[in-house]
Design a protein around this motif. Structure first.
Motif, short mmCIF file in Angstrom:
data_model
loop_
_atom_site.label_atom_id
_atom_site.label_comp_id
_atom_site.label_asym_id
_atom_site.label_seq_id
_atom_site.Cartn_x
_atom_site.Cartn_y
_atom_site.Cartn_z
N ALA A 348 -24.33 8.96 -0.90
CA ALA A 348 -24.25 9.05 0.53
C ALA A 348 -23.51 7.65 0.71
CB ALA A 348 -25.53 9.09 1.39
N TRP A 349 -23.76 6.73 0.09
CA TRP A 349 -23.13 5.37 0.31
C TRP A 349 -21.55 5.26 -0.11
CZ3 TRP A 349 -25.75 0.03 -0.41
CH2 TRP A 349 -26.94 -0.15 0.19
N HIS A 350 -21.34 5.86 -1.36
CA HIS A 350 -19.95 6.09 -1.56
C HIS A 350 -19.03 6.72 -0.64
CE1 HIS A 350 -20.44 4.18 -5.56
NE2 HIS A 350 -21.35 5.02 -6.02
N PHE A 351 -19.42 7.99 -0.29
CA PHE A 351 -18.60 8.60 0.56
C PHE A 351 -18.82 8.45 2.12
CE2 PHE A 351 -18.48 11.13 -3.39
CZ PHE A 351 -17.20 11.09 -3.61
N THR A 352 -19.71 7.80 2.48
CA THR A 352 -19.75 7.29 3.93
C THR A 352 -18.75 6.20 3.86
OG1 THR A 352 -22.22 7.93 4.22
CG2 THR A 352 -21.40 6.31 5.66
N LEU A 353 -18.81 5.46 2.94
CA LEU A 353 -17.89 4.23 2.98
C LEU A 353 -16.46 4.48 2.90
CD1 LEU A 353 -19.77 1.63 0.65
CD2 LEU A 353 -19.50 1.55 3.01
N ALA A 354 -16.22 5.69 2.24
CA ALA A 354 -14.81 6.22 2.40
C ALA A 354 -14.64 6.82 3.37
CB ALA A 354 -14.76 7.61 1.06
N VAL A 355 -15.58 7.44 4.22
CA VAL A 355 -14.95 8.12 5.42
C VAL A 355 -14.95 6.91 6.50
CG1 VAL A 355 -16.10 9.08 7.43
CG2 VAL A 355 -16.53 10.06 5.38
N GLU A 356 -15.69 5.70 6.37
CA GLU A 356 -15.66 4.45 7.21
C GLU A 356 -14.30 3.87 7.09
OE1 GLU A 356 -17.54 2.08 10.07
OE2 GLU A 356 -17.38 4.15 9.53
N ARG A 357 -13.78 3.68 5.94
CA ARG A 357 -12.44 3.25 5.62
C ARG A 357 -11.33 3.99 6.02
NH1 ARG A 357 -14.71 2.54 0.19
NH2 ARG A 357 -13.63 4.43 -0.43
N TRP A 358 -11.64 5.23 6.22
CA TRP A 358 -10.69 6.40 6.76
C TRP A 358 -10.66 6.06 8.33
CZ3 TRP A 358 -9.84 9.44 10.45
CH2 TRP A 358 -8.79 10.25 10.68
N ARG A 359 -11.90 5.83 8.91
CA ARG A 359 -11.85 5.78 10.21
C ARG A 359 -11.17 4.37 10.68
NH1 ARG A 359 -17.43 5.56 13.87
NH2 ARG A 359 -17.94 4.13 12.48
N ALA A 360 -11.46 3.50 9.68
CA ALA A 360 -10.81 1.85 10.13
C ALA A 360 -9.31 2.08 10.09
CB ALA A 360 -11.08 0.73 9.13
#
Length: 606
Positions: A348-360
Motif C-alpha cells: 500500500a505504501w509503495h503504490f500510494t506513493l506512486a499515485v501521489e507522485r503522479w498527482r503531483a
C-alpha cells in the motif's frame, strides 16, 4: 475529402444508406464471430476432455506418460485465451450494431428513449431549458448527444444552456464542418467509451488532482526508504525462517514494525486511494479514448487547440494509462490470497506513493484534459447531427442587432413528415403577436424559434432554409408550473418567470423573448393591461420576440407600438365535424375560435 466521405459516396451517399450499410456489415461480423466462438468452444471442450482422458490413462497405466496430456492441455489454454478475445470482439461488434441502429432511429424519428436524457443538467431556474425541451426523453439533448463521457455530456449541455460569442460560434461551425464526414472517428469513440460515463466522474477526479499533497516531498522520501527497508527485511526474515533455525521471531518483529507504520499514516493513505477506488479499468478505457482523439488529424484551429491540449504535457493518454496501472497495482492489495504478502511487502505504501507522485506531476492537468476531451466529444456530437441532416444549413451571424430572420423554420425534434415550416422575421418589427385557436401551432412556433436559436448559438446547423441572427439572450415563459414546495401558485410562478425575462432584456446582449399565453391566471382586464405593459416594456428595452394569445384584446398592442409589432395568426377549419389544422402562420388577427368544437369533440355537451 476524407476516407469516410468516400465510403459514404460509394454507398450511394446520404446518412440513411451509409448507416444501413454499416449496420448490416456489423451484423454480418456478429454472425461470423458467433460461429467462430461456437467452433472454438467445441474445440476447447474436446481438448479438455482429451487432456483429462490422457491424465486418467497415465494414472491407470504405467506404460503411458502423463506428459502426453501437456499437448491438449496447452491447446486448451490457448483456446481459452482465444475464446475470450473473440467474445470481446463479439461484444464490440454488437455495440457497433446498436450504435448504427441508434443512428437510424434518429433518422426515422423513433429515437426518443434510446439516448441520454441529460436530466441531471436541467434546472428549474434556467430561463428557457424546460420551455424548449432541452433535456428529458425526446429532448434536444437526447437527439444530439452521442458523447460517451460525462465530460462530453457536460460540455454539450453547457453549449445548449448558454450562447457563445460570434467568434466562438464561427470557430465551432468550421470544426463541425471538418468532423462532419468522419464516421469512423465517431464510431470508435462510441465503442471505446461504452458506458464510460457511469464510473469516471470528471469533477471528482479534478478535485482529487488539484487537492494539496497528503505528504510533503521530504515525507514521501522518508516513507519510500522505510517501505523498501521493511519490505526487504520482511523477505529476508521469511527466508531466514525457512532456511535457518532462527524461527519466526525476526519476521514477527518486522511485521510489528510495519503495523506501527501502517497505523501512523493509514488515514492519509486511504484518503489518497479512496477517490480512485474501483476505477482502474475505466481509466484504462479513458486512456484509449484519449489516445484515439490525440492521433486524429485535424486542421481547424478550434480542433487543433483541443487536440494539442491532450498531446502536450506528456500526452494525456499515456499519463492516464500510467495512473490506471498504478491504481490497479494498489488495488491488488485487496485480493484475499495476495493480501498477506502485500502487507509484508508494504504494498500500500509503495503504490500510494506512486499515485501521489503522479498527482503531483499530472493532477493539475486533469481539468485541462477533461475540458479538451469533453469539448471534442461535444463537437463530434454536433458533427454527427450535421451529417445526419445534410440539408440543414449553418446560420449567418450578424454583429448588428437585435435581428432574427428565418426562412422555412422547422422544429428540429419533429419528423420530416410532421414538420410544417414558417418564416419569422424580427428586427425592425420587434414583436410578433401570435393569435389563433387551440392546438393550431402557436406554442410550437415559439419552441421552433427557440430551439433553432439554441442550435445556432451553440455552433450547430439549424432546421431552416436560411437563418440570420445576431447575438441574443433567450428568455421564455412557455411551460410554467406551480410549486407546492415553495408555496407558489401558477400565476405567481409565472410572474417570477416574467421578472426574469425582463431582467435579461435589460442586459448588455439583446433578449429574445418567447411568451406563451401570459397572465391568463388573472381576470381579462388585468391581463390585457399587464400584458400590454410587459410587451411594450420589453420592446422599449431593445428586446425582440413572440407572444401568443387567446385574448384578442392583446392584439391591439400593435397600435401602441406603432410599427414595431405585427399581428400574425394560425387558424383551423371544420370539415365533416372534425377540426383540421395546417399550422401555417398568416398575417393579421385570427377571426374564429375552436373552443366549442373541441369541447364537443371530447364529449362535453355545450
Amino acid at each position: 475529402m476524407t476516407a469516410d466521405a468516400d465510403q459514404g459516396e460509394r454507398a450511394g451517399g446520404g446518412p440513411l444508406a451509409e448507416y444501413t450499410r454499416r449496420r448490416d456489415a456489423r451484423r454480418e461480423a456478429v454472425r461470423a464471430l458467433e460461429q467462430r466462438a461456437a467452433r472454438i468452444s467445441n474445440f476447447r471442450l474436446w481438448s479438455f476432455l482429451l487432456t483429462c482422458g490422457l491424465l486418467a490413462a497415465a494414472w491407470w497405466s504405467d506404460e503411458l506418460s502423463g506428459g502426453w496430456a501437456a499437448i491438449p492441455g496447452v491447446l486448451f489454454l490457448g483456446l481459452v485465451v482465444r475464446h475470450e478475445a473473440i467474445h470481446r470482439a463479439l461484444a464490440r461488434a454488437a455495440r457497433a450494431v446498436t450504435y448504427y441502429e441508434d443512428g437510424l432511429a434518429r433518422l426515422d424519428g423513433s429515437w426518443p428513449g434510446r439516448g441520454v436524457d441529460g436530466l441531471e443538467h436541467a434546472s428549474e431556474e434556467h430561463p428557457y431549458a424546460a420551455d424548449l425541451d432541452l433535456f428529458g426523453e425526446g429532448s434536444l439533448f437526447e437527439l444530439l448527444c452521442t458523447a460517451r463521457t460525462r465530460a462530453g455530456e457536460e460540455a454539450l449541455a453547457t453549449w445548449l444552456l448558454g450562447p457563445a460569442t460570434i467568434p466562438e460560434i464561427t470557430a465551432r461551425q468550421a470544426a463541425v464542418d471538418e468532423l462532419r464526414d468522419r464516421l469512423d472517428l465517431r464510431e470508435e469513440l462510441a465503442l471505446l467509451g461504452h458506458d464510460l460515463r457511469v464510473v469516471v466522474k470528471p469533477a471528482r477526479l479534478q478535485e482529487w488532482g488539484e487537492a494539496p499533497p497528503a505528504f510533503t516531498g521530504v515525507a514521501q522520501g522518508r516513507m519510500r526508504v522505510i517501505a523498501w527497508v521493511l519490505a526487504i527485511a520482511a523477505l529476508a526474515a521469511t527466508f531466514a525462517w525457512a532456511l535457518s533455525d532462527l524461527g519466526a521471531l525476526p519476521l514477527l518483529g518486522v511485521l510489528a514494525l510495519e503495523a506501527v507504520c501502517y497505523r501512523v499514516v493509514q488515514a492519509r493513505v486511504e484518503a489518497i486511494a479512496a477517490p480512485l477506488d474501483g476505477i482502474a479499468g475505466q481509466l484504462d478505457v479513458l486512456a484509449r479514448v484519449l489516445e484515439r482523439v490525440e492521433r486524429e488529424p485535424v486542421a481547424r484551429p478550434w480542433l487543433v487547440a483541443r487536440v494539442s491540449a491532450l498531446r502536450d504535457g506528456g500526452a494525456a493518454s499515456r499519463r492516464i494509462a500510467a495512473l490506471a496501472r498504478a491504481i490497479a497495482w494498489l488495488e491488488a492489495r485487496k485480493n484475499a490470497l495476495f493480501a498477506p504478502f502485500a502487507y509484508g511487502l508494504m504494498w500500500a505504501w509503495h503504490f500510494t506513493l506512486a499515485v501521489e507522485r503522479w498527482r503531483a506531476r499530472s493532477g493539475p492537468r486533469l481539468r485541462t484534459w477533461f475540458t479538451a476531451l469533453g469539448e471534442f466529444e461535444a463537437m463530434a456530437a454536433l458533427a454527427g447531427y450535421a451529417y445526419e441532416r445534410p440539408g440543414h444549413p449553418f446560420p449567418e451571424l450578424r454583429a448588428d442587432g437585435p435581428l432574427l430572420v428565418g426562412e422555412a423554420l422547422g422544429h428540429p425534434l419533429l419528423s420530416e413528415e410532421s414538420c410544417v415550416t414558417n418564416d419569422v422575421a424580427l428586427g425592425e418589427v420587434r414583436a410578433l403577436i401570435v393569435s389563433g385557436s387551440n392546438m393550431s401551432g402557436k406554442s410550437t412556433l415559439l419552441r421552433t424559434v427557440g430551439a433553432n436559436v439554441v442550435l445556432a448559438l451553440a455552433g450547430a446547423p439549424v432546421r431552416a432554409r436560411r437563418l440570420t441572427l445576431s447575438p441574443l439572450q433567450l428568455a421564455a415563459s412557455i411551460r410554467v408550473q406551480d410549486s407546492l414546495r415553495e408555496g407558489h401558485s401558477r400565476f405567481y410562478a409565472e410572474l417570477l418567470r416574467l421578472r426574469g425575462v425582463v431582467e435579461r432584456a435589460r442586459g448588455e446582449v439583446p433578449a429574445l423573448f418567447l411568451l406563451d399565453e401570459i397572465l391568463h391566471g388573472t381576470n381579462s382586464h388585468d391581463r390585457r393591461i399587464g400584458a400590454q405593459a410587459l410587451v411594450c416594456g420589453l420592446v422599449e428595452a431593445g428586446a425582440i420576440g413572440l407572444v401568443t394569445t387567446h385574448d384578442l384584446a392583446l392584439t391591439r398592442v400593435v397600435e401602441t407600438l406603432e410599427g414595431k409589432a405585427r399581428n400574425v395568426h394560425f387558424e383551423d377549419e371544420l370539415v365533416d365535424g372534425a377540426l383540421r389544422f395546417d399550422y401555417r402562420m398568416r398575417e393579421g388577427v385570427v377571426t374564429r375560435s375552436n373552443a366549442l368544437e373541441l369541447m364537443r369533440a371530447v364529449g362535453l355537451d355545450v
